[in-house]
Design a protein around this motif. Sequence first.
Motif, PDB file in Angstrom:
ATOM      1  N   ALA A 179      60.732 -51.472-102.167  1.00 48.36           N
ATOM      2  CA  ALA A 179      61.240 -51.101-100.851  1.00 48.36           C
ATOM      3  C   ALA A 179      62.349 -50.073-100.994  1.00 48.36           C
ATOM      4  O   ALA A 179      63.059 -50.040-102.000  1.00 48.36           O
ATOM      5  N   PRO A 180      62.519 -49.180 -99.991  1.00 46.75           N
ATOM      6  CA  PRO A 180      63.566 -48.168-100.069  1.00 46.75           C
ATOM      7  C   PRO A 180      64.926 -48.798-100.332  1.00 46.75           C
ATOM      8  O   PRO A 180      65.187 -49.932 -99.922  1.00 46.75           O
ATOM      9  N   ALA A 181      65.798 -48.034-100.981  1.00 49.71           N
ATOM     10  CA  ALA A 181      67.104 -48.569-101.380  1.00 49.71           C
ATOM     11  C   ALA A 181      67.899 -49.077-100.193  1.00 49.71           C
ATOM     12  O   ALA A 181      68.609 -50.080-100.289  1.00 49.71           O
ATOM     13  N   THR A 182      67.797 -48.398 -99.050  1.00 49.77           N
ATOM     14  CA  THR A 182      68.564 -48.813 -97.884  1.00 49.77           C
ATOM     15  C   THR A 182      68.101 -50.161 -97.370  1.00 49.77           C
ATOM     16  O   THR A 182      68.835 -50.840 -96.671  1.00 49.77           O
ATOM     17  N   ALA A 183      66.884 -50.542 -97.671  1.00 50.35           N
ATOM     18  CA  ALA A 183      66.377 -51.826 -97.208  1.00 50.35           C
ATOM     19  C   ALA A 183      66.823 -52.967 -98.108  1.00 50.35           C
ATOM     20  O   ALA A 183      66.869 -54.114 -97.693  1.00 50.35           O
ATOM     21  N   LEU A 189      60.909 -51.737 -84.558  1.00 45.91           N
ATOM     22  CA  LEU A 189      59.442 -51.772 -84.563  1.00 45.91           C
ATOM     23  C   LEU A 189      58.960 -52.196 -85.943  1.00 45.91           C
ATOM     24  O   LEU A 189      59.307 -51.593 -86.959  1.00 45.91           O
ATOM     25  N   THR A 190      58.125 -53.243 -85.952  1.00 44.01           N
ATOM     26  CA  THR A 190      57.774 -53.951 -87.181  1.00 44.01           C
ATOM     27  C   THR A 190      56.264 -54.029 -87.316  1.00 44.01           C
ATOM     28  O   THR A 190      55.578 -54.477 -86.399  1.00 44.01           O
ATOM     29  N   TYR A 214      61.149 -49.732 -88.396  1.00 42.36           N
ATOM     30  CA  TYR A 214      61.941 -48.622 -87.871  1.00 42.36           C
ATOM     31  C   TYR A 214      63.006 -49.167 -86.930  1.00 42.36           C
ATOM     32  O   TYR A 214      62.693 -49.775 -85.902  1.00 42.36           O
ATOM     33  N   ASP A 215      64.295 -48.953 -87.293  1.00 44.95           N
ATOM     34  CA  ASP A 215      65.379 -49.404 -86.427  1.00 44.95           C
ATOM     35  C   ASP A 215      66.098 -48.239 -85.750  1.00 44.95           C
ATOM     36  O   ASP A 215      67.038 -48.436 -84.986  1.00 44.95           O
ATOM     37  N   GLY A 231      60.466 -50.361 -94.486  1.00 46.81           N
ATOM     38  CA  GLY A 231      59.459 -51.214 -95.092  1.00 46.81           C
ATOM     39  C   GLY A 231      59.031 -50.667 -96.433  1.00 46.81           C
ATOM     40  O   GLY A 231      59.512 -49.628 -96.888  1.00 46.81           O
ATOM     41  N   ARG A 232      58.091 -51.348 -97.074  1.00 45.70           N
ATOM     42  CA  ARG A 232      57.712 -50.961 -98.437  1.00 45.70           C
ATOM     43  C   ARG A 232      56.867 -49.693 -98.486  1.00 45.70           C
ATOM     44  O   ARG A 232      56.747 -49.069 -99.536  1.00 45.70           O
ATOM     45  N   SER A 233      56.267 -49.280 -97.363  1.00 48.36           N
ATOM     46  CA  SER A 233      55.375 -48.116 -97.414  1.00 48.36           C
ATOM     47  C   SER A 233      56.127 -46.792 -97.440  1.00 48.36           C
ATOM     48  O   SER A 233      55.609 -45.793 -97.926  1.00 48.36           O
TER      49      SER A 233
END
Length: 319
Positions: free
Chosen positions: A25-29, A296-297, A49-50, A66-68
């Motif tokens: 997952a992206p570092a920010t996550a 949005l999830t 997406y927040d 998210g992981r994508s």
Amino acid sequence: MSRGRRATLLTALVAGAGLLAAAAAPATAGARGPRDVHPALRANLVSFYDFDHPVPGDPALERDLGRSGTEIELVNGGAAMRVREHAYRGSGRALQTRQVDPATAGNDDWKAGIFSASGVRTLRPFNAVAGTTVMGWFQVNQDGPLPNSNTADPADSYNAIGLAGVLTGDSDGHGVRALLELINVNGELKLVALGRRLDGGASQTFAASDPWQTLLPAGEWVHLAATFDFSAGTMALYRNGRPVEGFYTTAGDPWQVGGPGPHVTSSTDPRGIKIGGSYPQDTREQNPCDCRMDALTFLDRSVSAAEVAKQYRHMTGRR
């Protein structure tokens, strides 16, 4: 963003898809996923997406936590589409979508998403998948479908209000694999989950029984979730963590799950995500939404009613 810049973005996404799919997952996550997503759901979180994470150097793009890692474009409005409003505890900005000029057959409506005619490879978790969930916070600020800018008749309106969904592998920017929206059902606008298992195949719709204005009062933030179990051929809707009573609009077996399985979606990468209307590639206006949206999830599993409730309580602090 110009269409040329958008094409560059899509080319980069396709070229780097193999690396993105394998990456964490992206570092920010954080390694465990975004803090706004319940831990029980993070393993299946494809995109989140927040609207608090613009891409550095290009605020018309939103980062995927998210992981994508599938970045989406804030179409036509760019950074101005991020507005300060708290949909839930701890939220910062929300996404504003809207119709701009209903009297002109142009392409200026504010919406969001991503599109690639060859498929968005970072969305491969929705390729040959047995289930999907779409959820988020929504604030609808309109009385019904908006004027249809594609016709000359000023009295003509669209038959739907687009919220958020995943496109099929053969979509023109409108056809979906999994979608939350408001659409005309038997002459009455209804909140629905609309799904399609097979590219080119029939869709099924699960419509809420209650009036949509009761479920989405004007100007009020509401958490919605739609689950799609393609293996069992079932769908469900949830509002503020609770199941919504509803009915299927198509009799029979439109998803063709009556025979031997396993029953999964077509083995094609979705052509993208659409938010607040159709055609995220901005070639046509369709079903615009004067709305605000947040968190949005998109999950690659049909989650349970208990998990939807956990997610709602996690975001609202009602633990």
